[in-house]
Design a protein around this motif. Sequence first.
Motif, PDB file in Angstrom:
ATOM      1  N   ARG A  80       8.870  36.559 -20.874  1.00 59.22           N
ATOM      2  CA  ARG A  80      10.178  36.654 -19.867  1.00 59.22           C
ATOM      3  C   ARG A  80      10.086  36.033 -18.829  1.00 59.22           C
ATOM      4  O   ARG A  80      10.860  35.084 -18.503  1.00 59.22           O
ATOM      5  CB  ARG A  80      10.408  38.130 -19.824  1.00 59.22           C
ATOM      6  N   ARG A  81       8.684  36.023 -18.258  1.00 60.65           N
ATOM      7  CA  ARG A  81       8.452  35.197 -17.092  1.00 60.65           C
ATOM      8  C   ARG A  81       8.151  33.775 -17.197  1.00 60.65           C
ATOM      9  O   ARG A  81       9.031  32.860 -16.726  1.00 60.65           O
ATOM     10  CB  ARG A  81       7.039  35.689 -16.271  1.00 60.65           C
ATOM     11  N   VAL A  82       7.660  33.278 -18.336  1.00 60.00           N
ATOM     12  CA  VAL A  82       7.806  31.832 -18.715  1.00 60.00           C
ATOM     13  C   VAL A  82       8.878  31.354 -18.897  1.00 60.00           C
ATOM     14  O   VAL A  82       9.363  30.304 -18.406  1.00 60.00           O
ATOM     15  CB  VAL A  82       6.995  31.747 -19.945  1.00 60.00           C
ATOM     16  N   VAL A  83       9.837  32.015 -19.755  1.00 61.57           N
ATOM     17  CA  VAL A  83      11.177  31.689 -19.988  1.00 61.57           C
ATOM     18  C   VAL A  83      12.057  31.568 -18.603  1.00 61.57           C
ATOM     19  O   VAL A  83      12.637  30.460 -18.548  1.00 61.57           O
ATOM     20  CB  VAL A  83      11.906  32.629 -20.865  1.00 61.57           C
ATOM     21  N   GLU A  84      11.872  32.315 -17.786  1.00 66.77           N
ATOM     22  CA  GLU A  84      12.598  32.199 -16.465  1.00 66.77           C
ATOM     23  C   GLU A  84      12.028  31.033 -15.648  1.00 66.77           C
ATOM     24  O   GLU A  84      12.780  30.389 -15.059  1.00 66.77           O
ATOM     25  CB  GLU A  84      12.365  33.706 -15.733  1.00 66.77           C
ATOM     26  N   ASP A  85      10.819  30.701 -15.657  1.00 67.87           N
ATOM     27  CA  ASP A  85      10.330  29.548 -15.038  1.00 67.87           C
ATOM     28  C   ASP A  85      11.044  28.396 -15.487  1.00 67.87           C
ATOM     29  O   ASP A  85      11.307  27.372 -14.927  1.00 67.87           O
ATOM     30  CB  ASP A  85       8.734  29.650 -15.115  1.00 67.87           C
ATOM     31  N   VAL A  86      10.797  28.192 -17.025  1.00 71.80           N
ATOM     32  CA  VAL A  86      11.516  27.052 -17.604  1.00 71.80           C
ATOM     33  C   VAL A  86      13.026  26.833 -17.398  1.00 71.80           C
ATOM     34  O   VAL A  86      13.535  25.813 -17.029  1.00 71.80           O
ATOM     35  CB  VAL A  86      11.197  27.147 -19.149  1.00 71.80           C
ATOM     36  N   VAL A  87      13.756  28.068 -17.666  1.00 74.37           N
ATOM     37  CA  VAL A  87      15.085  27.835 -17.523  1.00 74.37           C
ATOM     38  C   VAL A  87      15.593  27.643 -16.093  1.00 74.37           C
ATOM     39  O   VAL A  87      16.444  27.108 -15.752  1.00 74.37           O
ATOM     40  CB  VAL A  87      15.819  29.209 -17.891  1.00 74.37           C
ATOM     41  N   GLY A  88      14.565  28.486 -14.979  1.00 74.96           N
ATOM     42  CA  GLY A  88      15.109  28.239 -13.464  1.00 74.96           C
ATOM     43  C   GLY A  88      14.529  26.988 -13.054  1.00 74.96           C
ATOM     44  O   GLY A  88      15.027  26.685 -11.740  1.00 74.96           O
ATOM     45  N   ALA A  89      13.669  26.215 -13.549  1.00 79.90           N
ATOM     46  CA  ALA A  89      13.380  24.963 -13.011  1.00 79.90           C
ATOM     47  C   ALA A  89      14.134  23.846 -12.881  1.00 79.90           C
ATOM     48  O   ALA A  89      15.373  23.882 -13.662  1.00 79.90           O
ATOM     49  CB  ALA A  89      12.127  24.363 -13.680  1.00 79.90           C
ATOM     50  N   ASP A  90      14.174  22.998 -11.952  1.00 77.05           N
ATOM     51  CA  ASP A  90      15.134  21.953 -11.845  1.00 77.05           C
ATOM     52  C   ASP A  90      15.131  20.807 -12.730  1.00 77.05           C
ATOM     53  O   ASP A  90      16.032  20.005 -12.920  1.00 77.05           O
ATOM     54  CB  ASP A  90      14.721  21.274 -10.408  1.00 77.05           C
ATOM     55  N   ALA A  91      13.722  20.708 -13.309  1.00 80.56           N
ATOM     56  CA  ALA A  91      13.456  19.680 -14.370  1.00 80.56           C
ATOM     57  C   ALA A  91      12.601  20.284 -15.367  1.00 80.56           C
ATOM     58  O   ALA A  91      11.604  21.109 -15.027  1.00 80.56           O
ATOM     59  CB  ALA A  91      13.059  18.349 -13.913  1.00 80.56           C
ATOM     60  N   LEU A  92      12.346  19.608 -16.497  1.00 80.39           N
ATOM     61  CA  LEU A  92      11.272  20.138 -17.620  1.00 80.39           C
ATOM     62  C   LEU A  92      10.760  18.756 -18.184  1.00 80.39           C
ATOM     63  O   LEU A  92      11.318  17.877 -18.409  1.00 80.39           O
ATOM     64  CB  LEU A  92      12.249  20.847 -18.810  1.00 80.39           C
ATOM     65  N   ILE A  93       9.409  18.950 -18.166  1.00 82.97           N
ATOM     66  CA  ILE A  93       8.548  18.224 -18.891  1.00 82.97           C
ATOM     67  C   ILE A  93       7.943  18.870 -20.254  1.00 82.97           C
ATOM     68  O   ILE A  93       7.557  19.872 -20.240  1.00 82.97           O
ATOM     69  CB  ILE A  93       7.257  17.474 -18.347  1.00 82.97           C
ATOM     70  N   ALA A  94       8.572  18.447 -21.386  1.00 80.89           N
ATOM     71  CA  ALA A  94       7.839  18.963 -22.806  1.00 80.89           C
ATOM     72  C   ALA A  94       7.091  18.136 -23.705  1.00 80.89           C
ATOM     73  O   ALA A  94       7.769  17.000 -23.809  1.00 80.89           O
ATOM     74  CB  ALA A  94       9.524  19.257 -23.336  1.00 80.89           C
ATOM     75  N   VAL A  95       6.026  18.496 -23.958  1.00 86.29           N
ATOM     76  CA  VAL A  95       5.194  17.709 -24.797  1.00 86.29           C
ATOM     77  C   VAL A  95       4.642  18.596 -26.013  1.00 86.29           C
ATOM     78  O   VAL A  95       4.190  19.709 -25.761  1.00 86.29           O
ATOM     79  CB  VAL A  95       3.907  17.254 -23.916  1.00 86.29           C
ATOM     80  N   THR A  96       4.792  17.825 -27.099  1.00 87.01           N
ATOM     81  CA  THR A  96       4.210  18.337 -28.298  1.00 87.01           C
ATOM     82  C   THR A  96       3.386  17.493 -29.147  1.00 87.01           C
ATOM     83  O   THR A  96       3.460  16.415 -29.084  1.00 87.01           O
ATOM     84  CB  THR A  96       5.512  18.862 -29.361  1.00 87.01           C
ATOM     85  N   PRO A  97       2.200  18.191 -29.822  1.00 89.46           N
ATOM     86  CA  PRO A  97       1.765  17.447 -31.007  1.00 89.46           C
ATOM     87  C   PRO A  97       2.692  16.967 -31.911  1.00 89.46           C
ATOM     88  O   PRO A  97       3.472  17.626 -32.362  1.00 89.46           O
ATOM     89  CB  PRO A  97       0.587  18.122 -31.195  1.00 89.46           C
ATOM     90  N   THR A  98       2.403  15.802 -32.818  1.00 87.14           N
ATOM     91  CA  THR A  98       3.144  15.553 -33.948  1.00 87.14           C
ATOM     92  C   THR A  98       2.556  16.301 -35.162  1.00 87.14           C
ATOM     93  O   THR A  98       1.500  16.116 -35.433  1.00 87.14           O
ATOM     94  CB  THR A  98       3.094  13.983 -34.079  1.00 87.14           C
ATOM     95  N   PHE A  99       3.485  17.237 -35.846  1.00 88.88           N
ATOM     96  CA  PHE A  99       3.063  17.875 -36.935  1.00 88.88           C
ATOM     97  C   PHE A  99       4.124  17.509 -38.041  1.00 88.88           C
ATOM     98  O   PHE A  99       5.097  17.297 -38.133  1.00 88.88           O
ATOM     99  CB  PHE A  99       2.971  19.318 -36.906  1.00 88.88           C
ATOM    100  N   ASN A 100       3.475  16.564 -39.335  1.00 92.46           N
ATOM    101  CA  ASN A 100       4.368  16.206 -40.453  1.00 92.46           C
ATOM    102  C   ASN A 100       5.704  15.487 -39.893  1.00 92.46           C
ATOM    103  O   ASN A 100       6.872  15.765 -40.157  1.00 92.46           O
ATOM    104  CB  ASN A 100       4.848  17.604 -41.002  1.00 92.46           C
ATOM    105  N   ALA A 101       5.256  14.324 -39.065  1.00 88.09           N
ATOM    106  CA  ALA A 101       6.324  13.679 -38.503  1.00 88.09           C
ATOM    107  C   ALA A 101       7.473  14.247 -37.627  1.00 88.09           C
ATOM    108  O   ALA A 101       8.499  13.671 -37.422  1.00 88.09           O
ATOM    109  CB  ALA A 101       7.062  12.957 -39.448  1.00 88.09           C
ATOM    110  N   SER A 102       6.856  15.523 -36.909  1.00 84.03           N
ATOM    111  CA  SER A 102       8.117  16.031 -35.927  1.00 84.03           C
ATOM    112  C   SER A 102       7.347  17.169 -35.061  1.00 84.03           C
ATOM    113  O   SER A 102       6.147  16.614 -34.888  1.00 84.03           O
ATOM    114  CB  SER A 102       8.985  16.985 -37.048  1.00 84.03           C
ATOM    115  N   TYR A 103       8.110  17.665 -34.280  1.00 82.94           N
ATOM    116  CA  TYR A 103       7.480  18.535 -33.334  1.00 82.94           C
ATOM    117  C   TYR A 103       6.590  19.643 -33.858  1.00 82.94           C
ATOM    118  O   TYR A 103       6.950  19.952 -35.414  1.00 82.94           O
ATOM    119  CB  TYR A 103       8.480  19.043 -32.262  1.00 82.94           C
TER     120      TYR A 103
END
Length: 198
Positions: free
Chosen positions: A62-85
């Motif tokens: 819940r705290r993490v979700v609040e941090d992400v939703v409440g932030a002014d901007a988001l950087i999102a990085v994922t490894p590639t699995f089977n040609a997708s996120y």
Amino acid sequence: MTTLAVVSAGLGEPSSSHLLADRLATAVANRIDVDTKVVHLRDLARDVADNLVTGFPGARLRRVVEDVVGADALIAVTPTFNASYSGLFKSFVDVLEPGSLVGKPVLIGATGGTERHSLVLDHALRPLFAYLRAIVLPTGVYAASSDWGAQAGLVERIDRAGAELADLLAGRAPAAPAAPYGDVVPFEQLLNGGRPTP
């Protein structure tokens, strides 16, 4: 102060996804003052799974979700699995309430073994965040294994993406790129043997 959430779905430790996320956050922080909150999803994998099964987030998630939703901007990085996120990345996005990312600037990034997977940015990540009605920045950054050794091209892409996000957060218009062919000889001059036309 401007807040920046950085979400990395790297599973290993060390992780190239974590490294790319850190470099992108640094590229933004070098240009504007930001309060950065970093989330490594590998540490929340069980919390995310529990939420998907029960429908309720635990206190830590819940705290993490609040941090992400409440932030002014988001950087999102994922490894590639089977040609997708990765599944963990998508599961975390599924935990977020519908509409919680509307209008939020998002800088997307991905990592993978080869350059062949670089389209993951445009065929998987960009449509996902567009569906969530976030503002996806023009420059996404993909880092293949070979990019970490050469670095020149990767550093340039990271800097460009970081500048785009910093400019957007600061309310500045993006800097116009320098004309790559500013010193081109006019065609008429070439037809005249290289001499200026009268």
